[in-house]
Scaffold this active site. Structure first.
Site, PDB file in Angstrom:
ATOM      1  N   HIS A 189       0.841  -1.189   0.000  1.00  0.00           N
ATOM      2  CA  HIS A 189       0.000   0.000   0.000  1.00  0.00           C
ATOM      3  C   HIS A 189       0.882   1.246   0.000  1.00  0.00           C
ATOM      4  CE1 HIS A 189      -2.682   3.131   1.577  1.00  0.00           C
ATOM      5  NE2 HIS A 189      -3.661   2.400   1.079  1.00  0.00           N
ATOM      6  N   ASP A 310     -11.504   1.535  -1.334  1.00  0.00           N
ATOM      7  CA  ASP A 310     -10.604   2.391  -0.549  1.00  0.00           C
ATOM      8  C   ASP A 310     -11.384   3.137   0.526  1.00  0.00           C
ATOM      9  OD1 ASP A 310      -8.243   3.441   0.339  1.00  0.00           O
ATOM     10  OD2 ASP A 310      -7.760   4.535  -1.483  1.00  0.00           O
TER      11      ASP A 310
END
Length: 349
Positions: A189, A310
């Site tokens: 990430h 997200d």
């Protein structure tokens, strides 16, 4: 249609408080700009010309942290309202990677325990990626094994660089060995650019999702490719978000400039594009562009793309509308919406 969202953030109170303490200590790290906004919303009086902008930003920040901490009420209501079947949960950026070694190791283990408990309460609604402390690679490998074998989590999350070092650094080999041996994917990430590449991102707040996150994480992936990591660990599976951090759109040039034997390709055995499909999967998180999706399908294959929201940083409704209405065949839609996630993260239906 079943929908599994694959990059959905959470945190726990102990980590939130530790980050708040770290933010108050200050320092040059670019992540602290975003973290200050999230964990210490402005208490100063802004200039009149900025008051509305600052006020709106603070309201958004104050709303965000409760959503990250919530794993029951608001999150599930949001999922139900929008028809989302499952969140694959991962500890919010930067995880435990700003802390010293012992604290980071302890907090990662605590977060994994809490995550496992949540999944046991809601096994049809949540799966999870384990965090670990790269600051202590050997302890990280042990925690990774515990997370898969005992806690029954579905993979791992790491927020790119740690102390400005990337996973191609030899010190992190135990982490890569563990991920490959356990057969569980490692989600890399983004976080803000490391100190060595930070300067050009500061003036216009380019360090975050607008640009810096993608540039930084794409650079990390290229270090793994050109450092020969996927040849040393050919079964290692890595996931990256945000429509592949733009890398699919560069693959033609990367193959030309970084083919085996080229100046940049002296350590890799395959073309960069060949690692996509064998070792690298992408998600759609935060990029709801049907043209970009179609390009990625044609370039790297529909089996290597997963849908994501997200949450809570991106709104759920547009992400759901995107996967429902994008110009896909029903076979493609099913693979991206849930099928690939079930296979890659070994989620039982």
């Amino acid at each position: 249609m079943r929908k599994i969202a694959t990059e959905e953030a959470f945190t726990i109170p102990e980590i939130a408080e530790a980050i708040r303490t770290r933010v108050r200590q200050g320092g040059p790290n670019l992540d602290l700009l975003l973290l200050k906004q999230l964990y210490e919303p402005s208490s100063t009086t802004p200039a009149a010309s900025e008051s509305n902008q600052v006020s709106n930003r603070d309201r958004a920040a104050k709303d965000m942290l409760p959503r990250l901490l919530d794993l029951d009420k608001v999150r599930l209501e949001n999922m139900d309202t929008n028809g989302v079947d499952m969140h694959i949960l991962s500890l919010v950026m930067p995880g435990v990677q700003l802390f010293e070694r012992a604290q980071a190791t302890e907090l990662a283990s605590l977060a994994n325990d809490r995550l496992s408990e949540t999944i046991r309460r809601y096994p049809k609604r949540f799966a999870g990626l384990a965090s670990f402390a790269p600051q202590d690679p050997n302890a990280a490998a042990k925690e990774m094994e515990r997370a898969i074998k005992k806690l029954k989590l579905h993979g791992f999350i790491v927020n790119s660089h740690t102390a400005n070092a990337y996973l191609d650094d030899a010190q992190f080999s135990p982490i890569l060995e563990a991920a490959e041996a356990l057969g569980a994917p490692l989600y890399i990430h983004p976080r803000a650019p490391s100190d060595g590449m930070a300067a050009p991102f500061q003036d216009y707040r380019l360090e975050g999702a607008v640009w810096g996150y993608g540039v930084e994480t794409a650079t990390h992936i290229l270090r793994l490719i050109f450092g020969g990591i996927f040849d040393r660990f050919p079964k290692l599976q890595v996931v990256i978000g945000h429509m592949g951090e733009a890398l699919p759109f560069w693959l033609g040039r990367l193959d030309f400039m970084g083919a085996p034997g080229a100046r940049a390709g002296r350590k890799n055995q395959l073309k960069p594009s060949e690692y996509f499909g064998r070792n690298i999967t992408i998600t759609t998180s935060g990029v709801e562009d049907p043209l970009a999706l179609r390009y990625c399908i044609d370039k790297i294959g529909v089996s290597n793309i997963m849908w994501a929201i997200d949450y809570p940083f991106q709104p759920t409704a547009p992400a759901v509308a995107f996967i429902k209405t994008a110009a896909l065949s029903e076979t493609e839609r099913a693979k991206i919406a849930y099928g690939n996630a079930e296979r890659i993260f070994k989620i039982k239906t």
